[in-house]
Design a protein around this motif. Structure first.
Motif, PDB file in Angstrom:
ATOM      1  N   VAL A  96       0.882  -1.175   0.000  1.00 40.94           N
ATOM      2  CA  VAL A  96       0.000   0.000   0.000  1.00 40.94           C
ATOM      3  C   VAL A  96       0.915   1.219   0.000  1.00 40.94           C
ATOM      4  CG1 VAL A  96      -1.814   1.266   1.204  1.00 40.94           C
ATOM      5  CG2 VAL A  96      -1.800  -1.242   1.254  1.00 40.94           C
ATOM      6  N   GLN A  97       0.907   1.956  -1.097  1.00 41.84           N
ATOM      7  CA  GLN A  97       1.837   3.067  -1.255  1.00 41.84           C
ATOM      8  C   GLN A  97       1.568   4.161  -0.218  1.00 41.84           C
ATOM      9  OE1 GLN A  97       4.387   3.043  -3.360  1.00 41.84           O
ATOM     10  NE2 GLN A  97       5.063   5.155  -3.197  1.00 41.84           N
ATOM     11  N   LEU A  98       2.633   4.616   0.423  1.00 39.34           N
ATOM     12  CA  LEU A  98       2.549   5.719   1.385  1.00 39.34           C
ATOM     13  C   LEU A  98       3.093   6.988   0.718  1.00 39.34           C
ATOM     14  CD1 LEU A  98       3.846   3.886   4.579  1.00 39.34           C
ATOM     15  CD2 LEU A  98       1.470   4.258   3.865  1.00 39.34           C
ATOM     16  N   ASP A 120       6.669  -5.173   1.996  1.00 36.35           N
ATOM     17  CA  ASP A 120       7.291  -3.897   2.359  1.00 36.35           C
ATOM     18  C   ASP A 120       8.069  -4.016   3.677  1.00 36.35           C
ATOM     19  OD1 ASP A 120       7.112  -1.577   0.804  1.00 36.35           O
ATOM     20  OD2 ASP A 120       5.016  -1.203   1.364  1.00 36.35           O
ATOM     21  N   GLY A 261      19.855   6.592  -9.205  1.00 32.64           N
ATOM     22  CA  GLY A 261      20.717   5.474  -9.597  1.00 32.64           C
ATOM     23  C   GLY A 261      21.412   4.796  -8.429  1.00 32.64           C
TER      24      GLY A 261
HETATM   25  N1  LIG Z   1       4.469   1.332   0.859  1.00 33.16           N
HETATM   26  C1  LIG Z   1       5.529   2.012   0.388  1.00 33.16           C
HETATM   27  N2  LIG Z   1       6.669   1.346   0.101  1.00 33.16           N
HETATM   28  C2  LIG Z   1       7.756   2.012  -0.385  1.00 33.16           C
HETATM   29  O1  LIG Z   1       8.807   1.386  -0.642  1.00 33.16           O
HETATM   30  C3  LIG Z   1       7.664   3.418  -0.600  1.00 33.16           C
HETATM   31  C4  LIG Z   1       6.461   4.066  -0.284  1.00 33.16           C
HETATM   32  N3  LIG Z   1       5.424   3.340   0.217  1.00 33.16           N
HETATM   33  N4  LIG Z   1       6.334   5.392  -0.457  1.00 33.16           N
HETATM   34  C5  LIG Z   1       7.405   6.183  -1.043  1.00 33.16           C
HETATM   35  C6  LIG Z   1       8.769   5.596  -0.811  1.00 33.16           C
HETATM   36  C7  LIG Z   1       9.807   6.076  -1.785  1.00 33.16           C
HETATM   37  N5  LIG Z   1      10.227   4.904  -2.523  1.00 33.16           N
HETATM   38  C8  LIG Z   1      11.066   4.914  -3.636  1.00 33.16           C
HETATM   39  C9  LIG Z   1      11.275   3.815  -4.411  1.00 33.16           C
HETATM   40  C10 LIG Z   1      12.054   3.882  -5.561  1.00 33.16           C
HETATM   41  C11 LIG Z   1      12.635   5.050  -5.952  1.00 33.16           C
HETATM   42  C12 LIG Z   1      13.416   5.115  -7.214  1.00 33.16           C
HETATM   43  O2  LIG Z   1      13.411   4.194  -8.003  1.00 33.16           O
HETATM   44  N6  LIG Z   1      14.142   6.209  -7.460  1.00 33.16           N
HETATM   45  C13 LIG Z   1      14.908   6.410  -8.681  1.00 33.16           C
HETATM   46  C14 LIG Z   1      14.489   7.650  -9.439  1.00 33.16           C
HETATM   47  C15 LIG Z   1      12.990   7.777  -9.690  1.00 33.16           C
HETATM   48  C16 LIG Z   1      12.637   9.102 -10.329  1.00 33.16           C
HETATM   49  O3  LIG Z   1      13.189   9.397 -11.408  1.00 33.16           O
HETATM   50  O4  LIG Z   1      11.840   9.860  -9.739  1.00 33.16           O
HETATM   51  C17 LIG Z   1      16.382   6.578  -8.333  1.00 33.16           C
HETATM   52  O5  LIG Z   1      16.667   6.988  -7.198  1.00 33.16           O
HETATM   53  O6  LIG Z   1      17.212   6.358  -9.201  1.00 33.16           O
HETATM   54  C18 LIG Z   1      12.454   6.152  -5.173  1.00 33.16           C
HETATM   55  C19 LIG Z   1      11.688   6.097  -4.011  1.00 33.16           C
HETATM   56  C20 LIG Z   1       9.550   3.841  -2.073  1.00 33.16           C
HETATM   57  N7  LIG Z   1       8.707   4.159  -1.103  1.00 33.16           N
END
Ligand SMILES: Nc1nc(=O)c2c([nH]1)NC[C@@H]1CN(c3ccc(C(=O)N[C@@H](CCC(=O)O)C(=O)O)cc3)C=[N+]21
Ligand SMILES: NC(=O)C1=CN([C@@H]2O[C@H](COP(=O)(O)OP(=O)(O)OC[C@H]3O[C@@H](n4cnc5c(N)ncnc54)[C@H](OP(=O)(O)O)[C@@H]3O)[C@@H](O)[C@H]2O)C=CC1
Ligand SMILES: [Mg+2]
Length: 286
Positions: A96-98, A120, A261
């Protein structure tokens, strides 16, 4: 001195290829792994992350179900959806995305997910398992950071001092516990820390998980230290950046993760790994 880069994107691709092999083996037995991603509302950052997660599943041969709901969805409606997913044998992981809209209690929703499908690692049962060293799903972001350390030969951190900046339930706290389990001596800093630089200058490993640009600058880093940047921020030009002053710190650190990255792609890779583990467990028990 110029730091070496820990390439999270490359490492995540390797993990995703391994995940694809495991997924194919399950699918061949008629037990394709499945992940449900639930998104409530129209937070633009969440839309991007969720799309990336679904795409990563597809590429790895994991069945993914994206459920998108209007921001006006009630808490009761969301709890009913989670309950349905808990009872759906084709779904092995539920995310469930936060953040959730303000009228929904995130804690209540997370606790409603079956711990067996908590990929998660946010459920109190998963968090508790990490505290006492029992098997359970590890939170994906700190788990990915540990894999990055492992990739540079730092699986065992005996004799090392690790400083974590941030103490959230989803990043800072589980990060500290995983470092501790890897035998590091761990310090956790937060907004009440009096002299952050005095702490970080002692560190062999620094993990920054704050959500503010330039929290860590060159003068706060011991030469040769490993710096892991979890932060996801935007600079004045709207470009993605972390918590670390990358250009300054890379001249002092021994190793550093980039943003983008770095940790971000690793988070997604670990989500796939957890989903596979769940599906493999389910396949064994039927
Ligand atoms: N239930 C839940 N689980 C999560 O794991 C969760 C969440 N809610 N809410 C938000 C945060 C944030 N998060 C990210 C995941 C991948 C990138 C990611 O792939 N970032 C890329 C860039 C993406 C872009 O270009 O915006 C990078 O850093 O290279 C970033 C942030 C997981 N979250
Ligand atoms: N790359 C990825 O996969 C992911 C990236 N993120 C990113 O990581 C960052 C942190 O996320 P999250 O843990 O959820 O954030 P939270 O806002 O929940 O936690 C931030 C933490 O930083 C502490 N803090 C705030 N200001 C300072 C300061 N000046 N000095 C020291 N500590 C400070 C806070 O202290 P206190 O507790 O006292 O308030 C808190 O513990 C964000 O940028 C987020 O977007 C998050 C998840 C995944
Ligand atoms: Mg809320």
């Amino acid at each position: 001195m110029t730091a070496q880069l820990i390439d999270g994107l490359a490492l995540s691709k390797q993990l995703r290829t391994e995940a694809a092999t495991r997924a194919a083996a399950l699918t061949a037995k008629g037990k394709q792994p499945g992940l449900a991603v639930v998104l409530v509302g129209d937070n633009p950052a969440s839309q991007v992350y969720v799309r990336n997660k679904v795409k990563a599943c597809e590429e790895a041969g994991i069945h993914s179900r994206l459920e998108k709901y209007d921001a006006a969805m009630t808490e009761a409606e969301l709890l009913a959806r989670v309950d349905a997913l808990n009872n759906d044998p084709t779904i092995h992981g539920i995310l469930v995305q936060l953040p959730l809209p303000k009228h929904i209690d995130d804690h209540k929703v997370i606790e409603s997910i079956s711990p067996a499908k908590d990929v998660d690692g946010f459920h109190v049962a998963s968090a508790g398992a990490l505290v006492v060293g029992e098997p359970g799903f590890k939170a994906c972001t700190p788990y990915g950071c540990m894999k990055m350390l492992e990739s540079i030969g730092m699986k065992d951190l005996k004799g090392k001092h690790a400083v974590v900046i941030g103490r959230s339930n989803i990043v800072g706290k589980p990060m500290a516990l995983m470092l501790l389990a890897a035998n590091a001596t761990v310090t956790v800093c937060h907004s009440g820390t009096a002299d952050l630089g005095a702490m970080t200058r002692q560190a062999d490993v620094i993990v920054a998980a704050v959500g503010k640009r330039n929290v860590l600058t060159a003068g706060m880093v011991k030469p040769g230290a490993v710096v892991i940047d979890v932060g996801m921020n935007r600079n004045d030009e709207g470009k993605l950046c972390g918590d670390v002053d990358f250009d300054g710190v890379k001249e002092v650190a021994g190793w550093i993760t980039p943003v983008p990255g770095g940790v971000g792609p690793m988070t997604i890779a670990m989500l796939l790994v957890n989903t596979l583990e769940s599906a493999e467990r389910a396949a064994k028990s039927t």
